[in-house]
Design an enzyme around this catalytic site. Structure first.
Site, PDB file in Angstrom:
ATOM      1  N   ASN A   9     -51.387  25.842 -77.533  1.00 53.03           N
ATOM      2  CA  ASN A   9     -52.488  25.381 -76.708  1.00 53.03           C
ATOM      3  C   ASN A   9     -51.861  24.577 -75.579  1.00 53.03           C
ATOM      4  OD1 ASN A   9     -54.743  24.222 -75.571  1.00 53.03           O
ATOM      5  ND2 ASN A   9     -55.478  23.256 -77.452  1.00 53.03           N
ATOM      6  N   ARG A  94     -54.425  29.642 -77.055  1.00 54.03           N
ATOM      7  CA  ARG A  94     -55.776  29.251 -76.672  1.00 54.03           C
ATOM      8  C   ARG A  94     -55.862  29.425 -75.164  1.00 54.03           C
ATOM      9  NH1 ARG A  94     -58.681  23.582 -77.942  1.00 54.03           N
ATOM     10  NH2 ARG A  94     -60.710  24.150 -77.142  1.00 54.03           N
ATOM     11  N   GLU A 380     -59.462  24.878 -84.953  1.00 62.31           N
ATOM     12  CA  GLU A 380     -59.332  25.890 -83.896  1.00 62.31           C
ATOM     13  C   GLU A 380     -58.000  26.640 -84.009  1.00 62.31           C
ATOM     14  OE1 GLU A 380     -60.441  22.411 -81.702  1.00 62.31           O
ATOM     15  OE2 GLU A 380     -61.304  23.692 -80.150  1.00 62.31           O
TER      16      GLU A 380
END
Ligand code: ADP
Length: 402
Positions: A9, A94, A380
């Site tokens: 991410n 992400r 996530e």
């Protein structure tokens, strides 16, 4: 460990990572390490913990990580030292924006990358960093497949009225619509509802993702029908440094009367408003809750007020709710904020179980025939890992070992 999948991410000043590994083909994938490089460009630090939360690494990176590329080089060196001899099977990213076209994660190809580059104007602060990480990984790990997982995908398929920004057609044709974000978090919550709360899983569920970014998602049968984020992640709830819903006339005033530049307005909206702007002291809910200062209290009051108001709006969209779910940093950890939001939402029939709320549930409400309330930790990274493993077929047994 024989093989691993990496989840990244990449932001402007931080690179968060998780490593999922398995002992060999046929074994179960599990979290082996997670961490981040913070302070990229200023005072970069690498920290990592193992799957049980024990510290593996905690050190300054000197000048090595002066940009995203340097941070990925530093991460690659750390991975080599910890996973010598293991094989990277895939990298999941992400990616903040998948546009209207990506209703699911995608294996990265030149065509997908071109699509995602075209979306940079819709998410100029985040998308470039996400795409730069994909490009760097392609260079560092040639031949290793990559998967892009979008914050917007989960919201695709909403009714037309929920996606509409009511501006002229020519403007809408440039991509101006409500996209919604935090989708990987909501998708994760939707995926565990049948296990955690089977009685309401297929019903009308409002999920409150309350972290430094904050939003709500209205689920019907575990699908997103509306959310509080819109065209950007500025809309909706009050956040750590973002204001949430704002009369667009205020933005005109900033430009026309106060003479601010576009860059100044952007910085104000993304970095100086919300809890920080109201309190004048902190964007951290813990600090504000512990403060006796009147501005700090007003910031918390507004956060709760706005959350309750948006809950009312999305409850109307759903025609009533069967459950409310709290998740993310504030939602998972602050019994006080949960209590105050539930009290402000008592008109929906919510009745909090004070003792269950203190010990974080998972169910924190009482009473039959009333909406129930849950605390469910989000994940996530695991959602991205699951997509990566599934799309790349990594669960299938391999014919040969690395
Ligand atoms: P993000 O991933 O978007 O950075 P998180 O979901 O980790 O954010 O949430 C971070 C926020 O959670 C922090 O800014 C802090 O205000 C809040 N938080 C964490 N723990 C607590 C707590 N015990 N009480 C109140 N707020 C908390």
């Amino acid at each position: 460990m024989d093989e691993f999948a990496l989840v990244l991410n990449a932001g402007s000043s931080s690179l968060k990572f998780s490593v999922y590994g398995r002992p060999g083909a046929g074994g179960a994938w599990r979290l082996d390490a997670r961490g981040q490089i913070e302070g990229i460009g200023t005072a970069a630090r690498l920290s990592a913990r193992d799957g049980e939360g024990r510290t593996l690494e905690e050190r300054a990176l000197d000048t090595a990580a002066r940009d995203g590329r340097g941070a990925l080089d530093a991460l690659a060196a750390w991975l080599r030292s910890r996973y010598r001899g293991a094989r990277v099977r895939g990298v999941g990213h992400r990616v903040v924006h998948g546009g209207a076209g990506h209703a699911a994660p995608a294996i990265v190809t030149p065509a997908v990358l071109a699509d995602l580059r075209a979306l940079v104007p819709l998410a100029p602060l985040h998308q470039p960093h996400n795409l730069a990480a994909i490009a760097t990984v392609a260079e560092l790990l040639p031949g290793v497949p990559q998967v892009a997982c979008f914050d917007t995908s989960f919201h695709r398929g909403q009714p037309a009225v929920a996606e509409l920004v009511p501006l002229p057609r020519a403007i809408r044709a440039t991509g101006v619509q409500r996209y919604g974000f935090h989708g990987l978090s909501y998708e994760y919550i939707a995926s565990v509802l049948p296990e955690v709360a089977p009685e309401i899983a297929e019903g009308r569920v409002l999920v409150a993702h309350l972290g430094s970014g904050a939003s709500l998602c209205a689920l019907r049968s575990r699908r997103s029908v509306d959310s509080s984020f819109g065209f950007t992640a500025l809309d909706g709830l009050c956040m750590g440094t973002r204001p949430g819903a704002l009369d667009p006339g205020v933005v005109l005033h900033l430009f026309q009367v106060l003479g601010l530049s576009a860059a100044e307005v952007e910085t104000m909206l993304y970095e100086r408003s919300g809890l920080l702007g109201i309190s004048g002291s902190s964007n951290d809910m813990r600090v504000l809750l512990a403060s006796a200062d009147a501005s700090a209290r007003l910031a918390v009051d507004y956060f709760v007020y706005r959350a309750a108001k948006e809950i009312g709006a999305l409850a109307a969209v759903l025609g009533g709710i069967d459950a409310l779910v709290f998740t993310a940093g504030i939602g998972e950890n602050s019994a006080e904020i949960r209590r105050r939001i539930c009290e402000a939402s008592a008109w929906l029939g919510i009745e909090l179980d004070a003792e269950a709320n203190e010990r974080r549930g998972p169910r924190i409400s009482r009473g039959a025939g009333r909406p129930s309330v849950f605390v469910i930790p989000t994940n996530e990274e695991w959602m991205i890992a699951r997509h990566t493993i599934a799309l790349l077929g990594l669960d299938a047994a391999r014919g040969s070992t690395a």
